[in-house]
Design a protein around this motif. Structure first.
Motif, mmCIF file in Angstrom:
data_model
loop_
_atom_site.group_PDB
_atom_site.id
_atom_site.type_symbol
_atom_site.label_atom_id
_atom_site.label_comp_id
_atom_site.label_asym_id
_atom_site.label_seq_id
_atom_site.Cartn_x
_atom_site.Cartn_y
_atom_site.Cartn_z
ATOM 1 N N SER A 275 -1.889 7.187 -1.069
ATOM 2 C CA SER A 275 -3.189 6.536 -1.269
ATOM 3 C C SER A 275 -3.073 5.407 -2.284
ATOM 4 N N ILE A 276 -2.332 5.641 -3.358
ATOM 5 C CA ILE A 276 -2.175 4.610 -4.389
ATOM 6 C C ILE A 276 -1.267 3.487 -3.897
ATOM 7 N N VAL A 277 -0.212 3.834 -3.159
ATOM 8 C CA VAL A 277 0.645 2.800 -2.553
ATOM 9 C C VAL A 277 -0.188 1.885 -1.655
ATOM 10 N N ASN A 278 -1.007 2.490 -0.799
ATOM 11 C CA ASN A 278 -1.840 1.690 0.105
ATOM 12 C C ASN A 278 -2.793 0.788 -0.668
ATOM 13 N N ALA A 279 -3.364 1.325 -1.758
ATOM 14 C CA ALA A 279 -4.301 0.530 -2.558
ATOM 15 C C ALA A 279 -3.613 -0.687 -3.158
ATOM 16 N N ILE A 280 -2.368 -0.522 -3.607
ATOM 17 C CA ILE A 280 -1.625 -1.624 -4.224
ATOM 18 C C ILE A 280 -1.195 -2.646 -3.177
ATOM 19 N N ILE A 281 -0.691 -2.181 -2.047
ATOM 20 C CA ILE A 281 -0.109 -3.061 -1.037
ATOM 21 C C ILE A 281 -1.175 -3.778 -0.214
ATOM 22 N N HIS A 282 -2.235 -3.078 0.148
ATOM 23 C CA HIS A 282 -3.196 -3.633 1.102
ATOM 24 C C HIS A 282 -4.442 -4.217 0.451
ATOM 25 N N ARG A 283 -4.530 -4.187 -0.871
ATOM 26 C CA ARG A 283 -5.727 -4.722 -1.522
ATOM 27 C C ARG A 283 -5.743 -6.252 -1.422
ATOM 28 N N SER A 284 -6.934 -6.815 -1.624
ATOM 29 C CA SER A 284 -7.061 -8.269 -1.662
ATOM 30 C C SER A 284 -6.897 -8.740 -3.105
ATOM 31 N N TYR A 285 -5.845 -9.498 -3.357
ATOM 32 C CA TYR A 285 -5.611 -10.038 -4.698
ATOM 33 C C TYR A 285 -6.365 -11.343 -4.898
ATOM 34 N N LEU A 286 -7.122 -11.762 -3.895
ATOM 35 C CA LEU A 286 -7.938 -12.963 -4.047
ATOM 36 C C LEU A 286 -9.231 -12.667 -4.807
ATOM 37 N N GLU A 287 -9.602 -11.398 -4.870
ATOM 38 C CA GLU A 287 -10.843 -11.020 -5.541
ATOM 39 C C GLU A 287 -10.577 -10.885 -7.042
ATOM 40 N N ILE A 288 -10.763 -11.969 -7.747
ATOM 41 C CA ILE A 288 -10.533 -11.991 -9.189
ATOM 42 C C ILE A 288 -11.570 -11.107 -9.887
ATOM 43 N N GLY A 289 -11.128 -10.328 -10.854
ATOM 44 C CA GLY A 289 -12.049 -9.485 -11.603
ATOM 45 C C GLY A 289 -12.321 -8.141 -10.959
ATOM 46 N N SER A 290 -11.575 -7.808 -9.923
ATOM 47 C CA SER A 290 -11.765 -6.518 -9.260
ATOM 48 C C SER A 290 -10.428 -5.809 -9.182
ATOM 49 N N GLU A 291 -10.339 -4.626 -9.777
ATOM 50 C CA GLU A 291 -9.083 -3.888 -9.854
ATOM 51 C C GLU A 291 -9.136 -2.637 -8.987
ATOM 52 N N VAL A 292 -7.978 -2.039 -8.799
ATOM 53 C CA VAL A 292 -7.896 -0.730 -8.157
ATOM 54 C C VAL A 292 -8.408 0.316 -9.149
ATOM 55 N N HIS A 293 -9.163 1.280 -8.653
ATOM 56 C CA HIS A 293 -9.679 2.353 -9.494
ATOM 57 C C HIS A 293 -9.234 3.700 -8.935
ATOM 58 N N VAL A 294 -8.752 4.568 -9.816
ATOM 59 C CA VAL A 294 -8.436 5.952 -9.467
ATOM 60 C C VAL A 294 -9.355 6.829 -10.318
ATOM 61 N N ASP A 295 -10.371 7.394 -9.697
ATOM 62 C CA ASP A 295 -11.360 8.215 -10.401
ATOM 63 C C ASP A 295 -11.192 9.666 -10.001
ATOM 64 N N ILE A 296 -10.923 10.516 -10.996
ATOM 65 C CA ILE A 296 -10.703 11.939 -10.739
ATOM 66 C C ILE A 296 -11.913 12.718 -11.236
ATOM 67 N N TYR A 297 -12.523 13.503 -10.340
ATOM 68 C CA TYR A 297 -13.648 14.369 -10.669
ATOM 69 C C TYR A 297 -13.202 15.818 -10.523
ATOM 70 N N ASP A 298 -14.099 16.735 -10.781
ATOM 71 C CA ASP A 298 -13.733 18.143 -10.673
ATOM 72 C C ASP A 298 -13.317 18.514 -9.253
ATOM 73 N N ASN A 299 -13.973 17.925 -8.263
ATOM 74 C CA ASN A 299 -13.749 18.355 -6.878
ATOM 75 C C ASN A 299 -13.042 17.334 -5.992
ATOM 76 N N ARG A 300 -12.663 16.159 -6.561
ATOM 77 C CA ARG A 300 -12.072 15.145 -5.701
ATOM 78 C C ARG A 300 -11.423 14.030 -6.517
ATOM 79 N N ILE A 301 -10.587 13.251 -5.843
ATOM 80 C CA ILE A 301 -10.068 11.986 -6.364
ATOM 81 C C ILE A 301 -10.576 10.881 -5.449
#
Length: 498
Positions: A275-301
């Motif tokens: 999931s993290i590999v896909n986020a890094i490889i397939h994200r749009s780097y043209l969107e300045i000011g928007s990063e990948v986020h990994v949010d971990i909650y009690d029941n999910r990531i």
């Protein structure tokens, strides 16, 4: 009379329908032609109402000429099309097949406007600034990662790339490979891919924000985030640290069988990694000011990355197991593939789903979910161990009870007070991976801590058998022996040998 549109148009994934050609209002359907040409192609059917009723065209041949003329005069450049006349009963229809274009963007010109459209789900919408820029790059057969950056090769270091290359492939990274891998462009400057791979990547918005939230959402009222970290620099190192963060902020339950101990993680680590590999490889780097986020909650990531599906479709409306791979950043994908961090054919979503399938027998099982829109992609991985455990036996082998829910020593220790240690641990691992000969003084300078505090962390990591010092004080080096961390970048060959 109604009709199954898919029986009419075949296997086309994108289609639209119009009751009439509307020669005086061609924009109503030309925007779909523009969107199809700017995407994966599609079929526009004339002679069918919005509710799917076959009406037919009274003057189909004349309407065909009008369609051709409107496309030639109001679209620039002119896309490749095919007109097909189809008789359904006594009704005559026109099927306008639009091929995916090689000269994007394809503009609609009219009403003193010049507009490019794209397909989002089953709608044709105006391309925004970033989408238009992507179309321009696609039309010039260039991708963001292959474009030259403003950074010079001699101003950057690539120790992380070289270290990972040696661990994964068992040989040193040669200087001529900087060019053959596309890290250096023809003009001697770094490509954007090269700038993203550099140790101290100057592309600031390539960061990953990782957060372990207290509860089921960001506003649960249970207090601040338990742990968080902002990752920057080499995107390969970010991948390593983000996976490590997920491991440190999840648990394993274990129970005793007659002759061994069984373990079950909160999340299949392969699913997290992919999931993290896909986020890094397939994200749009043209969107300045928007990063990948990994949010971990009690029941999910939840893993968020900027940029929707390449063809504008919505993944929640598709079968994720049959989606063809389309790489937004093919050069980055090639680099990760060369390092054996992903496959060239890009089966990441399938791997995420398959990593969960082995746990389908669990009563609390939820398959990973995927959602997207024009500018975002979300992956949700569900915690396999979440919910109250009962004394009921889910299957013949596994019995989960509150008394049997036990955690390892390190996981028991992970409390809010341990956050500084785990943050330091991640940094020390990264420094050792980059430069095994690094000294504690150099670590202290980079971490902004005293040498004494760093020595405490080093001692603790050594006592936990996570790192080891090889050789003498002056000529020795550090080695990571944490199997979970080091194994992520271990060569496939060595894994088979072990």
């Amino acid at each position: 009379m109604g009709i199954d549109i898919h029986n009419l148009i075949g296997e086309a994934t994108a289609y639209d329908k119009k009751q009439l050609v509307e020669a005086k209002r061609p924009k109503s359907w030309l925007k779909s032609v523009s969107a199809f040409a700017n995407g994966e192609g599609g079929v526009l059917v004339f002679g069918i109402s919005d509710n799917g009723e076959i009406i037919g065209l009274q003057h189909a041949e004349e309407d065909g000429e009008t369609i051709s003329e409107c496309i030639k005069t109001k679209l620039d450049p002119i896309p490749t099309i095919e007109l097909e006349y189809r008789l359904v009963g006594e009704a005559k229809l026109i099927l306008l097949h639009v091929k995916p274009g090689d000269e994007t963007p394809y503009y609609y010109i009219g009403d003193k406007q010049r507009i490019a459209y794209i397909r989002i789900g089953n709608e044709s919408v105006v391309a925004d600034r970033l989408q238009l820029r992507n179309l321009v790059m696609n039309g010039s057969s260039r991708s963001y990662d292959a474009l030259p950056s403003c950074y010079r090769f001699e101003d950057m270091s690539f120790t992380r790339l070289k270290s990972i290359h040696f661990k994964r492939l068992g040989r040193h990274f040669e200087d001529n490979e900087f060019i053959s891998w596309g890290i250096i462009g023809e003009d001697g400057r770094l490509t954007n891919a090269g700038a993203l791979i550099a140790d101290d990547s100057p592309i600031r918005h390539s960061r990953i924000f990782c957060t372990r939230w207290n509860g089921l959402n960001m506003t649960s009222g249970l207090g601040e985030a338990i742990d968080d970290i902002e990752l920057e620099g080499c995107i390969i190192g970010q991948l390593q640290d983000a996976v490590s963060f997920a491991k440190n902020n999840s648990h394993k339950i274990w129970w005793k069988e007659a002759d061994h101990r069984e373990e079950q993680p909160d999340y299949p680590i392969r699913a997290v990694t992919e999931s993290i590999v896909n986020a890094i490889i397939h994200r749009s780097y043209l969107e300045i000011g928007s990063e990948v986020h990994v949010d971990i909650y009690d029941n999910r990531i939840e893993i968020y990355s900027p940029g929707g599906m390449m063809d504008g479709r919505l993944i929640q409306q598709l079968d994720p197991l049959t989606i063809p791979s389309k790489r937004r950043n093919p050069l980055l994908a090639d680099i990760f593939s060369r390092l054996n961090l992903m496959e060239r054919r890009g089966s990441g979503i399938k791997k995420i789903i398959n990593a969960y399938k082995q746990y389908e027998h669990l009563p609390n099982y939820h398959a990973p979910s995927f959602t997207s829109n024009a500018s975002e992609f979300h992956v949700t991985l569900w915690n396999l161990n979440y919910q109250e455990f009962t004394k009921e036996e889910p299957n013949d082998k596994i019995q989960f009870t509150k008394e049997e829910k036990q955690f390892t020593k390190e996981e028991k220790q992970f409390t809010k007070g341990e956050k500084p240690f785990f943050n330091a641990k991640r940094k020390i691992y990264r420094y050792i991976a980059e430069k095994p000969q690094i000294t504690t003084i150099q670590m202290a300078e980079r971490m902004g801590l005293s040498k004494r505090q760093v020595l405490k962390y080093i001692k603790r990591l050594t006592e936990m058998n996570l790192i080891i010092r090889e050789g003498g004080r002056k000529t020795g080096y550090w080695r990571i022996i944490d199997k979970e961390y080091e194994g992520f970048f271990e060569s496939p060959a060595s894994k088979l040998e072990n």
